[in-house]
Motif scaffolding. Structure first.
Motif, mmCIF file in Angstrom:
data_model
loop_
_atom_site.group_PDB
_atom_site.id
_atom_site.type_symbol
_atom_site.label_atom_id
_atom_site.label_comp_id
_atom_site.label_asym_id
_atom_site.label_seq_id
_atom_site.Cartn_x
_atom_site.Cartn_y
_atom_site.Cartn_z
ATOM 1 N N ARG A 1 0.849 -1.250 -0.039
ATOM 2 C CA ARG A 1 -0.146 0.095 -0.096
ATOM 3 C C ARG A 1 0.799 1.201 0.253
ATOM 4 N N VAL A 2 2.099 1.095 0.702
ATOM 5 C CA VAL A 2 2.915 2.389 0.828
ATOM 6 C C VAL A 2 3.498 2.317 -0.814
ATOM 7 N N ILE A 3 3.898 1.502 -1.340
ATOM 8 C CA ILE A 3 4.278 1.588 -2.727
ATOM 9 C C ILE A 3 3.308 2.080 -3.886
ATOM 10 N N VAL A 4 2.160 1.677 -3.643
ATOM 11 C CA VAL A 4 1.226 2.073 -4.532
ATOM 12 C C VAL A 4 0.794 3.742 -4.045
ATOM 13 N N SER A 5 0.787 4.179 -3.162
ATOM 14 C CA SER A 5 0.849 5.440 -2.719
ATOM 15 C C SER A 5 2.177 6.504 -3.223
ATOM 16 N N VAL A 6 3.133 5.738 -3.171
ATOM 17 C CA VAL A 6 4.492 6.348 -3.706
ATOM 18 C C VAL A 6 4.293 6.630 -5.209
ATOM 19 N N VAL A 7 3.961 5.600 -5.961
ATOM 20 C CA VAL A 7 3.810 5.376 -7.186
ATOM 21 C C VAL A 7 2.783 6.586 -7.877
ATOM 22 N N ILE A 8 1.443 6.536 -7.140
ATOM 23 C CA ILE A 8 0.543 7.582 -7.488
ATOM 24 C C ILE A 8 0.987 8.883 -7.196
ATOM 25 N N HIS A 9 1.811 9.234 -6.205
ATOM 26 C CA HIS A 9 2.140 10.551 -6.054
ATOM 27 C C HIS A 9 3.233 11.047 -6.964
ATOM 28 N N ILE A 10 4.033 9.906 -7.364
ATOM 29 C CA ILE A 10 5.305 10.426 -8.218
ATOM 30 C C ILE A 10 4.475 10.725 -9.551
ATOM 31 N N ALA A 11 3.403 9.831 -9.776
ATOM 32 C CA ALA A 11 2.763 9.717 -11.384
ATOM 33 C C ALA A 11 2.218 11.467 -11.262
ATOM 34 N N LEU A 12 1.595 11.866 -10.112
ATOM 35 C CA LEU A 12 0.876 13.147 -10.188
ATOM 36 C C LEU A 12 1.982 14.214 -10.510
ATOM 37 N N ILE A 13 2.983 14.059 -9.743
ATOM 38 C CA ILE A 13 4.144 15.114 -9.827
ATOM 39 C C ILE A 13 4.680 15.062 -11.268
ATOM 40 N N VAL A 14 4.704 13.886 -12.104
ATOM 41 C CA VAL A 14 5.431 13.863 -13.240
ATOM 42 C C VAL A 14 4.301 14.342 -14.221
ATOM 43 N N PHE A 15 3.177 14.081 -14.170
ATOM 44 C CA PHE A 15 2.133 14.563 -15.127
ATOM 45 C C PHE A 15 1.993 16.066 -14.842
#
Length: 625
Positions: free
Chosen positions: A324-338
């Motif tokens: 769940r932590v990994i999923v959260s990190v991926v989501i937030h990194i994806a938002l930053i990149v976007f």
């Protein structure tokens, strides 16, 4: 002449003059009226509520607030909690939020402690926030799209996650902060787009400073305001910086005043209840923070269950390899990149991401400890852009399927009605949970089952019920429930002093004195100078001692010894206990024990005449032998 691209923003001028009839859903006045009605439907039942939770901290127990107009100066020049607990607060940086306390003081002067008026004011401020937000989105964030702007504000108004911010009187600081920050942004955009004179920045600055006096959230608008000007005006970066300078100056003034009045300390807080990551490693701290970010997303999409408490150990420490932590990190990194890829074309989604991150960052525990892992009221500000982004996504889906504007309108209205039903049910029933402090505590402990604080407060709420209860059977039931929750809390956090204090009280009221002593002894080891615990322990030791004297008067010396030894087990420093124990032993001819008892009495008080006589009598009898 080239046509505007679908994503290109139209100039704000086209919607500043209202052209739609009042009964049209696109009319600003009509939209405000509906927002007014919806807010009453969703939050009207809060007028039946009393004070709850932290309301005592900022009002009902706050001596400055209760002093009315006469307390306003003290409110301005003290920490916000000083009027209730003096210097005994335990959070980094102190709390200087005078504006909401000033409004409480004014209310107290005019109407006394009348909770329905306080709830009404919160509700009215919420409505006005909706009106200002609607104006901001209609004019700038979604210009020429009044229905989309309206839909996003409706979603904001009906979102159940706001119940804590609106229903809890104490959370007026959140409401005032956001209201004045939105006014600041709106006026800043008006100036940037030449809809107001440059002098209006003075009004915006005043609004911004008022927001800072409400809560620290405004600090992040040093970032949000220039970002907003970049996205929704044609100013150059240089002009954006110039227009933003006054806000930096005001923050400097605010920080100077804050530090001068309440000081600043970023020392590590040593109490787990006020420092949720005290026992966590650095990796666990950041992993748990990212897990909390995921929980915030979950509450935005699905606000259930709701609870006032997320403290230790409701959210257990997580590791970086937790899925769940990994999923959260991926989501937030994806938002930053976007966001980075769409900064140049000024995508509304990029703006929403920046606004959300800035709003959540200040309450994330990354920079400084905020005293809890998370809270639902912390979503009050960032939920604005969640609702905005959701509406824009729906519009993009409509355009993808090339739906007619009429069909889009009908589907949107239908969706809002469908969403409003569960949202309304959740909000209204949640408001009822906040009706009283005990009701809130006894309800939310069923959701915050792993929270030491929630279990302890539930125990406190059950104990509070016995004050007005005349039925002994019911009193016993309340005390047994309190003991149950204290037991759970102790298993979660054995060193929680407040829990041990309440636990001992519940046992003592049930006459389980040995258990009360055992628990209060633990509390005493944590806070040796606690007058509450020490006085209660003395009361029990005196009770045992008097029972011992009573048994001695009846010639039941073995029972007398039993009770006096219990008294001594609680307080080994009481000379009279040792002296009378020696007398009881001497009477049954237990000379060695009598000698030890008299000797201990004399160690404590070498001038104790009777103890000296007793010791002499013991030695004389030994010599006779």
């Amino acid at each position: 002449m080239a046509k505007n691209k679908p994503d290109e923003k139209l100039t704000p001028e086209i919607i500043l003059t209202e052209s739609k009839p009042f009964l049209s859903l696109e009319n600003f006045g009509s939209q405000c009226l509906i927002i007014f009605i919806i807010a009453i439907i969703f939050y009207g039942n809060t007028l039946l509520n009393g004070f709850a939770l932290d309301d005592g901290l900022v009002w009902t127990d706050n001596k400055f607030v209760k002093n009315g107009f006469g307390g306003i100066i003290d409110i301005l020049f003290h920490d916000s909690f000083y009027g209730t607990i003096g210097n005994n607060y335990n959070l980094a940086g102190g709390r200087w939020r005078p504006l909401s306390l000033i409004t409480f003081a004014i209310e107290n002067q005019l109407w006394g402690q009348t909770p329905w008026i306080s709830h009404l004011i919160n509700l009215l401020l919420y409505m006005v926030t909706g009106f200002v937000l609607l104006k901001l989105i209609r004019n700038y964030l979604l210009p020429a799209k009044p229905l989309m702007a309206y839909a996003s504000v409706i979603l904001f108004i009906i979102h159940p996650v706001h119940t804590e911010a609106i229903t809890n009187i104490k959370s007026r600081d959140e409401i005032l902060s956001l209201l004045f920050l939105l006014i600041t942004v709106l006026i800043s955009l008006d100036v940037a787009n030449e809809k107001r004179k440059a002098s209006a920045i003075l009004v915006a600055g005043l609004s911004f400073f008022i927001a800072l006096l409400s809560k620290e959230n405004g600090l992040m608008f040093l970032f949000i305001i220039p970002v907003t000007l970049y996205f929704f005006s044609k100013l150059t970066l240089k002009k954006i910086a110039i227009q933003s300078l006054p806000y930096f100056f005001l923050v400097a003034v605010y920080i100077y005043l804050r530090v001068s009045i309440v000081g600043f300390s970023n020392e590590k807080v040593s109490e787990l209840m006020d420092n949720p990551f005290l026992l966590a490693t650095t990796s666990q701290t950041f992993a748990t923070i990212f897990f909390v970010f995921l929980l915030y997303f979950k509450l935005l999409f699905f606000p259930h269950p709701l609870t006032y408490d997320y403290s230790y150990n409701q959210i257990p420490y997580h590791e970086l390899n937790d899925l769940r932590v990994i999923v959260s990190v991926v989501i937030h990194i994806a938002l930053i990149v976007f966001c980075l890829f769409h900064l140049k074309n000024k995508s509304v989604f990029a703006y929403c991401i920046l606004f959300y991150f800035a709003s959540i960052f200040i309450v994330s525990n990354i920079v400084f400890n905020i005293g809890a892992p998370m809270a639902e009221r912390f979503l009050y500000q960032p939920s604005i852009v969640f609702c905005l982004a959701l509406v824009v996504i729906v519009e993009r889906v409509f355009n993808l399927f090339k739906l007619t504007s009429s069909l889009q309108k009908n589907i949107s209205i239908g969706c809002l009605l469908i969403i409003s039903i569960p949202a309304g049910w959740k909000t209204i029933t949640r408001n009822e949970v906040w009706r009283t402090g005990p009701r809130l505590g006894m309800t939310d402990v069923l959701s915050s089952t792993n929270s030491a604080r929630a279990n302890t407060y539930a125990a406190a709420n059950y104990i509070s019920l016995i004050d007005t209860c005349k039925n002994e059977t019911r009193i016993k039931t309340y005390l047994e429930k309190a003991i149950k929750y204290c037991t759970i809390s102790e298993k979660i956090y054995p060193k929680f002093y407040t829990n041990l204090m309440l636990w001992g009280f519940a046992y003592s009221r049930l006459d389980s004195l040995d258990r009360a002593v055992f628990v209060w002894k633990q509390a005493q080891s944590l806070q040796p100078n606690s007058s509450y615990v020490n006085n209660n322990l003395k009361s029990i030791s005196d009770k045992y001692f008097n029972l011992g004297l009573g048994e001695g008067a009846k010639k039941n010396f073995n029972q007398s010894i039993y009770f006096i030894r219990k008294a001594i087990s609680i307080d080994e420093t009481n000379t009279e206990y040792w002296y009378n124990l020696g007398g009881a032993y001497f009477t049954i001819n237990n000379i060695d024990s009598a000698e030890i008892s008299f000797a201990n009495a004399l160690k404590l008080n070498p001038n104790h005449k009777q103890a000296k006589q007793g010791l002499d009598a013991v030695r004389m009898r030994k010599n006779l032998k």
